[in-house]
Design a protein around this motif. Structure first.
Motif, short mmCIF file in Angstrom:
data_model
loop_
_atom_site.label_atom_id
_atom_site.label_comp_id
_atom_site.label_asym_id
_atom_site.label_seq_id
_atom_site.Cartn_x
_atom_site.Cartn_y
_atom_site.Cartn_z
N SER A 92 6.08 -18.33 -2.35
CA SER A 92 7.23 -19.12 -2.77
C SER A 92 7.73 -19.87 -1.55
O SER A 92 7.16 -19.77 -0.45
CB SER A 92 8.33 -18.21 -3.31
N SER A 93 8.80 -20.63 -1.73
CA SER A 93 9.37 -21.39 -0.62
C SER A 93 9.94 -20.46 0.45
O SER A 93 10.14 -20.86 1.60
CB SER A 93 10.47 -22.32 -1.13
N GLU A 94 10.19 -19.21 0.12
CA GLU A 94 10.78 -18.25 1.05
C GLU A 94 9.74 -17.44 1.82
O GLU A 94 10.07 -16.77 2.79
CB GLU A 94 11.71 -17.30 0.29
N GLY A 95 8.50 -17.48 1.40
CA GLY A 95 7.48 -16.73 2.11
C GLY A 95 6.31 -16.39 1.21
O GLY A 95 6.30 -16.71 0.02
N ALA A 96 5.31 -15.74 1.81
CA ALA A 96 4.11 -15.36 1.06
C ALA A 96 3.66 -13.99 1.51
O ALA A 96 3.77 -13.63 2.68
CB ALA A 96 2.99 -16.38 1.26
N GLY A 97 3.14 -13.21 0.56
CA GLY A 97 2.68 -11.87 0.89
C GLY A 97 1.69 -11.36 -0.12
O GLY A 97 1.36 -12.03 -1.10
N ALA A 98 1.18 -10.17 0.14
CA ALA A 98 0.20 -9.55 -0.75
C ALA A 98 0.43 -8.06 -0.80
O ALA A 98 0.92 -7.45 0.15
CB ALA A 98 -1.22 -9.84 -0.26
N GLY A 99 0.09 -7.48 -1.92
CA GLY A 99 0.12 -6.04 -2.07
C GLY A 99 -1.24 -5.57 -2.55
O GLY A 99 -1.90 -6.28 -3.32
N LEU A 100 -1.69 -4.43 -2.07
CA LEU A 100 -2.97 -3.90 -2.54
C LEU A 100 -2.96 -2.39 -2.48
O LEU A 100 -2.35 -1.78 -1.62
CB LEU A 100 -4.14 -4.48 -1.74
N ILE A 101 -3.61 -1.81 -3.46
CA ILE A 101 -3.77 -0.36 -3.53
C ILE A 101 -5.25 -0.06 -3.77
O ILE A 101 -5.85 -0.56 -4.72
CB ILE A 101 -2.92 0.26 -4.66
N LEU A 102 -5.84 0.73 -2.87
CA LEU A 102 -7.24 1.12 -2.95
C LEU A 102 -7.28 2.60 -3.29
O LEU A 102 -6.74 3.43 -2.57
CB LEU A 102 -7.93 0.84 -1.62
N THR A 103 -7.92 2.93 -4.42
CA THR A 103 -7.95 4.31 -4.91
C THR A 103 -9.37 4.83 -4.91
O THR A 103 -10.28 4.20 -5.44
CB THR A 103 -7.37 4.40 -6.33
#
Length: 216
Positions: free
Chosen positions: A27-38
């Motif tokens: 978004s205009s406020e920032g960028a990120g990612a989430g991930l879960i490895l099982t």
């Protein structure tokens, strides 16, 4: 009379399947990612990434997937089932959609290259409601990554996966620097005793290459 089998003639056990859930947010406020490895025995590795560069939402989705694939490879995973809620990303990789945009083509090529390092790699699209555990992580990483729980590893990423490699720094240093643990891991496979710091090195190391006396 009992039959004695030569252990070397027995078939090797089939690698166990791991599952990867990823999501990217921009978004205009920032960028990120989430991930879960099982893992096959329900062991879970949870990560949040904050991108210190501008990306589109689709690029963030690809960055999340690529980060998860790199971590899986570093952990020695051979069979990987990835789940994303991005229809575009899933259909690009499965060949249902064509990647017409140059940026998407570059990301797609990277995914295919990484996928070839696994014995079996598959990707499926799931609904956002099925993926909300990593959806929340990606949004938190994008907006308030400094306030995430300490149990979640938060990493800052400073360049796109599709950017060309550049020389990072020379190896020879009189004192320990941020590069020291990465260099020792690449050279000898050694890791810090602190599990959190060791996990950070496992995440960072695949982004670098040691060539002679220079870290790239």
């Amino acid at each position: 009379m009992p039959v004695i089998c030569d252990p070397e003639q027995l078939p090797a056990p089939s690698p166990e399947l791991w599952e990867l859930y990823t999501d990217g947010a921009a978004s205009s406020e920032g960028a990120g990612a989430g991930l879960i490895l099982t893992g096959p025995h329900q062991e879970e590795h949870t990560y949040a990434l904050w991108f210190n560069f501008k990306v589109t939402n689709n690029e963030a989705e690809y960055e999340a997937l690529l980060a998860g694939m790199r971590i899986a490879r570093e952990l020695g995973v051979k069979k990987l089932q990835a789940y994303v809620d991005s229809q575009l990303v899933a259909n690009h990789i499965n060949g249902t959609f064509n990647a017409n945009d140059k940026s998407m083509q570059s990301y797609l090529a990277l995914v295919h290259s990484l996928a070839d390092t696994f014995i079996d790699f598959r990707i499926s699209q799931i609904t956002r409601s099925q993926n909300k555990h990593v959806d929340v992580l990606s949004k938190l990483a994008a907006l308030t990554f400094n306030h995430l729980e300490k149990k979640i590893l938060v990493e800052q990423v400073f360049k796109k996966s599709t950017e060309p490699e550049v020389t990072v720094a020379y190896v020879e240093e009189e004192e320990a620097t941020w590069m020291t643990d990465i260099i020792e891991f690449l050279r000898m496979g050694s890791l810090p005793e602190n599990e959190r710091e060791a996990t950070k090195i496992r995440v960072k190391a695949p982004n670098y290459e040691l060539r002679g006396q220079i870290l790239y």
